[in-house]
Design an enzyme around this catalytic site. Sequence first.
Site, mmCIF file in Angstrom:
data_model
loop_
_atom_site.group_PDB
_atom_site.id
_atom_site.type_symbol
_atom_site.label_atom_id
_atom_site.label_comp_id
_atom_site.label_asym_id
_atom_site.label_seq_id
_atom_site.Cartn_x
_atom_site.Cartn_y
_atom_site.Cartn_z
ATOM 1 N N ASP A 33 6.103 16.530 45.954
ATOM 2 C CA ASP A 33 5.774 16.905 47.337
ATOM 3 C C ASP A 33 4.819 15.871 47.947
ATOM 4 O O ASP A 33 4.423 14.907 47.295
ATOM 5 C CB ASP A 33 5.233 18.336 47.421
ATOM 6 C CG ASP A 33 3.921 18.536 46.686
ATOM 7 O OD1 ASP A 33 3.489 17.610 45.986
ATOM 8 O OD2 ASP A 33 3.330 19.613 46.812
ATOM 9 N N ARG A 37 4.031 14.200 54.367
ATOM 10 C CA ARG A 37 2.649 13.880 54.767
ATOM 11 C C ARG A 37 2.371 12.381 54.619
ATOM 12 O O ARG A 37 1.724 11.771 55.466
ATOM 13 C CB ARG A 37 1.648 14.694 53.938
ATOM 14 C CG ARG A 37 1.508 16.119 54.458
ATOM 15 C CD ARG A 37 0.776 17.005 53.504
ATOM 16 N NE ARG A 37 1.677 17.492 52.450
ATOM 17 C CZ ARG A 37 1.288 18.246 51.445
ATOM 18 N NH1 ARG A 37 0.019 18.594 51.337
ATOM 19 N NH2 ARG A 37 2.145 18.666 50.545
ATOM 20 N N GLU A 80 13.666 27.103 47.970
ATOM 21 C CA GLU A 80 12.912 27.313 49.222
ATOM 22 C C GLU A 80 13.215 26.224 50.251
ATOM 23 O O GLU A 80 13.020 26.409 51.450
ATOM 24 C CB GLU A 80 11.393 27.319 48.966
ATOM 25 C CG GLU A 80 10.847 28.529 48.215
ATOM 26 C CD GLU A 80 11.072 28.425 46.710
ATOM 27 O OE1 GLU A 80 11.137 27.297 46.187
ATOM 28 O OE2 GLU A 80 11.219 29.493 46.066
ATOM 29 N N ASN A 81 13.684 25.060 49.783
ATOM 30 C CA ASN A 81 13.946 23.948 50.709
ATOM 31 C C ASN A 81 15.090 24.237 51.682
ATOM 32 O O ASN A 81 15.251 23.523 52.674
ATOM 33 C CB ASN A 81 14.227 22.649 49.945
ATOM 34 C CG ASN A 81 12.985 22.025 49.333
ATOM 35 O OD1 ASN A 81 13.047 21.368 48.300
ATOM 36 N ND2 ASN A 81 11.835 22.221 49.944
ATOM 37 N N TRP A 82 15.883 25.310 51.426
ATOM 38 C CA TRP A 82 16.942 25.673 52.387
ATOM 39 C C TRP A 82 16.327 26.109 53.708
ATOM 40 O O TRP A 82 17.004 26.151 54.729
ATOM 41 C CB TRP A 82 17.830 26.787 51.828
ATOM 42 C CG TRP A 82 18.669 26.361 50.674
ATOM 43 C CD1 TRP A 82 18.535 26.768 49.377
ATOM 44 C CD2 TRP A 82 19.776 25.440 50.683
ATOM 45 N NE1 TRP A 82 19.477 26.163 48.581
ATOM 46 C CE2 TRP A 82 20.258 25.340 49.356
ATOM 47 C CE3 TRP A 82 20.408 24.689 51.678
ATOM 48 C CZ2 TRP A 82 21.328 24.516 49.003
ATOM 49 C CZ3 TRP A 82 21.488 23.874 51.329
ATOM 50 C CH2 TRP A 82 21.929 23.803 50.008
ATOM 51 N N ARG A 201 1.622 17.979 40.997
ATOM 52 C CA ARG A 201 2.138 17.897 42.365
ATOM 53 C C ARG A 201 1.725 16.540 42.905
ATOM 54 O O ARG A 201 0.528 16.237 42.973
ATOM 55 C CB ARG A 201 1.569 19.028 43.221
ATOM 56 C CG ARG A 201 2.089 20.392 42.798
ATOM 57 C CD ARG A 201 1.592 21.489 43.693
ATOM 58 N NE ARG A 201 2.081 21.337 45.063
ATOM 59 C CZ ARG A 201 1.897 22.257 46.010
ATOM 60 N NH1 ARG A 201 1.265 23.387 45.713
ATOM 61 N NH2 ARG A 201 2.345 22.065 47.224
#
Length: 206
Positions: A33, A37, A80-82, A201
């Site tokens: 992730d 950003r 969750e990326n859907w 992460r």
Amino acid sequence: MSSATLLPIDWTGEKPPKFDPSRVPNHVGLVMDGNGRWANLRGLPRVEGHIAGEDALLDVVAGALQIGIPNLSVFAFSTENWNRSAEEVRFLMGFNRQVLRRRRDQLKSWGVKILWAGREPRLWKSVINELQQAERLTSRNHKMNLYMCVNYGGRAEIVEAVRKVARQVADGSIDPHRITEKSFAKNLNSPSMPSVDLFIRTSGEK
Ligand code: FPP
């Protein structure tokens, strides 16, 4: 990619730090992730962050091989990326497919075994094909298992496994008192995947 363009394992010129071999984790999980950003900070579109992530991933795999990490899981697209915009989902599907195609020979030459962790529903057929092809191409490798988590969700995996077990209980093929951690684990997407020892992460979030 032809074999002439394959990179050596020390392609960045960086050397990994010295580790006590007894402290090397067996399985590292990497949530890639912070890409969006990273791009935003530089005034670039979000997708540029994903594009920069491709080389970063190769660098991490090379470093992990040099250190001797036997199992590495990389989260390339979670269930969750859907919820992302249709445009970003489309980009990520195409990007995953391209990364696999562009890097599979490289990973094969380093002795990496590619394994897909994830579920089929909703996932683009072309991405599934690419994952399965990369699995076949690298199936004889043993230096490191690289779990590509594509359309993977930890909770989705557990719910699916519970459904399978519940069906077996309902049809009488298993006795609920005989369910153990080991027998339950057989119903997970990747039953042979060892537990993660270190979870990172890349955004730096804890
Ligand atoms: C999350 O950053 C990153 C992704 C959803 C995609 C990462 C994928 C790759 C680098 C390609 C790897 C491909 C394979 C096949 C392993 P983000 O968008 O959540 O960034 P943010 O946290 O800043 O919002």
